[in-house]
Design a protein around this motif. Structure first.
Motif, PDB file in Angstrom:
ATOM      1  N   GLN A 106       0.827  -1.216   0.000  1.00 50.05           N
ATOM      2  CA  GLN A 106       0.000   0.000   0.000  1.00 50.05           C
ATOM      3  C   GLN A 106       0.861   1.266   0.000  1.00 50.05           C
ATOM      4  N   GLU A 153       1.511   2.260  -3.600  1.00 49.20           N
ATOM      5  CA  GLU A 153       0.344   2.539  -4.427  1.00 49.20           C
ATOM      6  C   GLU A 153       0.582   3.818  -5.232  1.00 49.20           C
ATOM      7  N   SER A 158      -6.302  -8.136  -7.475  1.00 46.12           N
ATOM      8  CA  SER A 158      -6.679  -7.797  -6.105  1.00 46.12           C
ATOM      9  C   SER A 158      -7.493  -8.905  -5.464  1.00 46.12           C
ATOM     10  N   GLY A 187      -4.718 -11.227  -3.536  1.00 42.08           N
ATOM     11  CA  GLY A 187      -5.419 -10.272  -2.678  1.00 42.08           C
ATOM     12  C   GLY A 187      -5.226 -10.591  -1.209  1.00 42.08           C
ATOM     13  N   LEU A 227      -6.038   4.399  -2.020  1.00 40.23           N
ATOM     14  CA  LEU A 227      -6.515   3.396  -2.981  1.00 40.23           C
ATOM     15  C   LEU A 227      -6.167   1.975  -2.551  1.00 40.23           C
ATOM     16  N   ALA A 228      -5.360   1.817  -1.505  1.00 40.26           N
ATOM     17  CA  ALA A 228      -4.926   0.470  -1.123  1.00 40.26           C
ATOM     18  C   ALA A 228      -5.422   0.098   0.265  1.00 40.26           C
ATOM     19  N   PRO A 235      -8.693  -0.901   2.493  1.00 42.79           N
ATOM     20  CA  PRO A 235     -10.086  -1.329   2.259  1.00 42.79           C
ATOM     21  C   PRO A 235     -11.108  -0.360   2.846  1.00 42.79           C
ATOM     22  N   GLU A 253      -8.473  -1.491  -9.813  1.00 47.24           N
ATOM     23  CA  GLU A 253      -8.734  -2.841 -10.302  1.00 47.24           C
ATOM     24  C   GLU A 253      -9.495  -3.644  -9.251  1.00 47.24           C
ATOM     25  N   GLY A 254     -10.334  -2.956  -8.508  1.00 44.20           N
ATOM     26  CA  GLY A 254     -11.193  -3.645  -7.541  1.00 44.20           C
ATOM     27  C   GLY A 254     -10.550  -3.896  -6.193  1.00 44.20           C
ATOM     28  N   GLY A 255      -9.281  -3.514  -6.033  1.00 46.93           N
ATOM     29  CA  GLY A 255      -8.567  -3.832  -4.805  1.00 46.93           C
ATOM     30  C   GLY A 255      -8.766  -2.805  -3.721  1.00 46.93           C
ATOM     31  N   PRO A 256      -8.163  -2.995  -2.567  1.00 37.74           N
ATOM     32  CA  PRO A 256      -7.389  -4.173  -2.188  1.00 37.74           C
ATOM     33  C   PRO A 256      -8.296  -5.343  -1.786  1.00 37.74           C
ATOM     34  N   ASN A 257      -7.876  -6.532  -2.145  1.00 34.35           N
ATOM     35  CA  ASN A 257      -8.630  -7.751  -1.818  1.00 34.35           C
ATOM     36  C   ASN A 257     -10.119  -7.606  -2.116  1.00 34.35           C
ATOM     37  N   GLN A 258     -10.438  -7.092  -3.308  1.00 35.12           N
ATOM     38  CA  GLN A 258     -11.800  -6.933  -3.813  1.00 35.12           C
ATOM     39  C   GLN A 258     -12.616  -5.886  -3.055  1.00 35.12           C
ATOM     40  N   THR A 282     -14.375  -3.675  -5.459  1.00 36.25           N
ATOM     41  CA  THR A 282     -15.030  -4.320  -6.599  1.00 36.25           C
ATOM     42  C   THR A 282     -16.537  -4.198  -6.435  1.00 36.25           C
TER      43      THR A 282
END
Lengths: 427, 290
Positions: free
Chosen positions: A242, A245, A392, A397, B148-149, B151, B235-240, B243
């Motif tokens: 992160q 990023e 991700s 992920g 952005l990273a 959740p 791209e849907g992250g982090p860990n979806q 998304t």
């Protein structure tokens, strides 16, 4: 439009058609996922056309994210190119779906030893051979020589242990302004397959069960995952993903933000371009883990291949084209720096090794290919592993959550194994 | 006779559009319904699985998580574009100078290429080198988030970019609505001693209700289609965590080539948007006079 006028147009058209028929061309269609590679291949394609009068090669290249949807649509329409690039990650699914011609009759005539056997084996299913290797690639450890020398750390060698790697990474993590935010980290990694799997295989570990139908990371694999994720969370010698990023992951090392990095050999071109003359660098194999012996450690390498459409009306010509593109006639300059030609005689030359360029020790890659190699590719690999625009998700992920300090490794492993086995059970 | 011929010609000229609609829209929509009952990887033969994809979906934790993301996103995006769009429109409608300039300015993000827009925002949100975090550090925040990273922030960041980008479009809809309101009504209210706020609350807002209703429906549909900003920023992250359904459909259809599952998801999304629109139509009677 008068009748006379119409007849004029019609006869004109007929003349044109006749003229076209006179120089009747056989068209061979070819598609790959690497526009840069195709640029390099143009001269080889011209040569092929010159050697086969009347044959015109219609070549098209696009990035992977466009290539696979396009190729799939063409396959569904029964309109595949005669020759097309096939990856190790997708060949199982394409073979099972009957979209690859069996080339074993052609391959049988070849001297098999002239090609890297590991690269050949990926395309074999039962008695058949469903693609032919063009080049192969392998993840390597990139290291910044200038930073190593500045920190007084000896360069990595074949006997490097994980402890020595960790000591080096600590020495290479520098925070000269003391704000607690290192300007240079010792290492850079996130959950990506090419960042993680090398450590697992070099520790003698496996992600998959023996029959490759289930995710079942063994103790050596878990040990490797713990070691790599601890680099960020316990030792602070790697940036959390992160933190990076907003920077292209492949630029972290060449921009000097990390002194070591493990990723595919295909990144050599990018490192050359981005790093330029700002520092000296080399490559090494990922150090062998504490649970591995020389017998159990595995290299991680796989092939990029060329396949023939099962309904190609000119499969002889297609095979001739493949042989032309990968075999004897090629020279090292027909391949990108980090891609090893599958034809040994081209790879094992000074010209491919490029000792006057960085890295000066590309034989590290050849050495990996000479070892026993492995991969974790399965059907639906992209889904359980988390790849491309789904990076991700899946295992990638979950590992990123560990790298970022939001999950323990146990939690993440439990989650990606359960998810992955759900995906694999549907295959 | 002459008008009959004209009508015939009209049909003739409509044919290309109709063929396009049938072949590229309605055809695939109908086909996707059939495909949603199969297991199909595009390159092989579809295998009939009945309601299998729908059952997989409902039993998958991932699906419910993504549905939750989609809902949370809509709850930020729809009120966001509605309030900001209406606010901008009302301000521009007060007869300030240079109104056309500001109208163009606020509409600009909407017509700027998504690639350019998202590249800029990526840089703004970048953890170490971003404009935002460097500003926050200058203000004294020592450990600003990885927008952005993280959740907790990724979905909020996406919604912020989308609201910034699309509010201008909704502003235009509101401006059109505002211009349909007879100014004498507001003047009358002012003469009767209403404050600016009271004029807005008791005159403008109720008369704008049909536009507001239209905007909410359109915003709801657009929020369910969110794709570009997600694709380009996280791209849907982090860990979806960022998304939403439309992006999940893309992942399944064009990365995993799991067309059956993707089609089932698409039909579910269609049903959900339909239901939300229906609920809106019902509720409308309570707050809109038109």
């Amino acid at each position: 439009m008068g009748l006379r006028h119409l007849i004029g147009v019609a006869s004109g058209t007929a003349v044109l058609l006749g003229a076209t028929a006179a120089v009747a061309q056989t068209k061979l269609t070819y598609m790959n996922w690497d526009p840069e590679q195709l640029e390099i291949e143009q001269s080889a394609i011209k040569e092929f056309e010159a050697a086969n009068p009347g044959v015109e090669v219609e070549a098209l290249a696009m990035p992977q994210k466009d290539y696979w949807p396009r190729l799939s649509a063409l396959a569904a329409a029964g309109d595949l190119p005669d020759v097309f690039a096939m990856s190790s990650g997708f060949i199982q699914e394409w073979q099972a779906s009957g979209q690859l011609a069996d080339l074993s009759a052609y391959v049988g005539e070849l001297d098999g030893d002239a090609y890297y056997s590991g690269a050949m084996d990926i395309a074999r299913f039962g008695d058949g051979m469903y693609a032919f290797p063009q080049n192969w690639v392998a993840p390597v450890l990139y290291y910044n020589k200038t930073a190593f020398d500045a920190a007084g750390v000896p360069h990595p060698d074949a006997d490097w242990t994980w402890d020595e790697f960790l000591e080096a990474a600590k020495a290479l993590t520098t925070d000269s302004n003391g704000d607690g935010d290192p300007e240079q980290f010792g290492f850079w990694a996130y959950g990506r397959y090419a960042h993680i799997e090398p450590w697992i295989y070099r520790n003698g570990g496996q992600l998959l069960s023996d029959d490759r139908t289930q995710l079942a990371p063994d103790a050596a694999a878990i040990e490797a995952l713990q070691f790599v994720t601890d680099l960020a969370n316990v030792h602070g010698v790697a940036a959390q993903p992160q933190e990076m990023e907003g920077i292209r992951q492949q630029d972290v090392f060449p921009q000097g933000m990390a002194a070591m990095w493990v990723d595919g050999s295909w990144n050599i071109n990018n490192v050359r371009k981005v790093a330029g003359d700002s520092f000296e660098w080399g490559i090494a194999q990922v150090p062998m883990g504490p649970s591995a012996t020389a017998d159990t450690a595995r290299g991680y390498a796989w092939a990029d291949m060329l396949a023939v459409a099962p309904n190609s009306e000119q499969s002889d010509l297609a095979w001739a084209f493949i042989q032309h593109m990968v075999g004897e006639g090629r020279s090292p300059s027909d391949f990108e720096a980090g891609k090893v030609p599958a034809y040994r005689a081209i790879a094992e030359t000074d010209e491919w090794l490029e000792r006057d360029e960085q890295p000066a020790n590309k034989d590290v890659i050849l050495n990996i290919g000479a070892q026993t190699t492995t991969t974790s590719f399965t059907p639906a690999w992209s889904k359980w592993r988390g790849y491309a625009a789904t990076e991700s998700g899946g295992m990638n992920g979950e590992l990123d959550e560990v790298f970022n300090g939001r999950k323990t490794l146990d939690e993440a492993v439990a989650a990606f194994v359960e998810y992955g086995n759900g995906v694999l059970s549907q295959q | 006779m002459e008008s009959r011929r004209v009508t015939n010609y009209a049909y003739l000229f409509l044919i290309p559009a109709l063929v396009g609609l049938l072949v590229f829209r309605l055809g695939p929509i109908a086909a996707a319904f059939g495909i949603s009952f199969t297991n199909w990887n595009v390159i092989g033969v579809p295998e009939w699985v009945g309601f299998g994809n729908y059952l997989t979906m409902l039993q998958s934790g991932e699906f419910w998580f993504i549905l939750q993301n989609t809902t949370v996103y809509a709850l930020m995006y729809v009120p966001g574009v509605t309030v900001v769009g209406m606010g901008l429109a009302v301000l521009l409608n007060t007869g300030i100078r240079a109104a056309p300039f500001f109208r163009g300015l606020y509409f600009l993000p909407y017509i700027t290429s998504t690639v350019a827009v998202t590249l800029t925002w990526r840089w703004i949100f970048s953890t170490r080198f971003g404009l935002l975090n460097n500003f926050l550090k200058w203000l004294g925040f020592t450990d600003p988030p990885a927008w952005l990273a993280d959740p907790n922030w990724a979905l909020i960041a996406l919604a912020t970019v989308s609201v910034w980008r699309e509010a201008g479009f909704f502003m235009l809809l509101f401006l059109a609505g505002l211009q349909g309101i007879d100014p004498t009504l507001r003047e009358a209210a002012r003469v009767d001693g209403a404050t600016r706020w009271q004029v807005f609350r008791y005159v403008t807002l109720p008369l704008l209700a049909p536009t507001t209703f239209f905007v909410i429906i359109i915003a709801l549909v657009r929020s369910s289609q969110t794709f570009e900003v997600t694709f380009a920023l996280t791209e849907g992250g982090p860990n979806q965590a960022s998304t939403t359904l439309a992006f999940f459909i893309y992942q399944n259809a064009f990365i995993h080539f799991d067309m059956g599952y993707a089609s089932a998801l698409a039909y579910l999304l269609c049903i959900l948007v339909g239901l939300a629109t229906l609920v809106n139509f019902r509720l409308r009677r309570r707050w809109s006079y038109a």
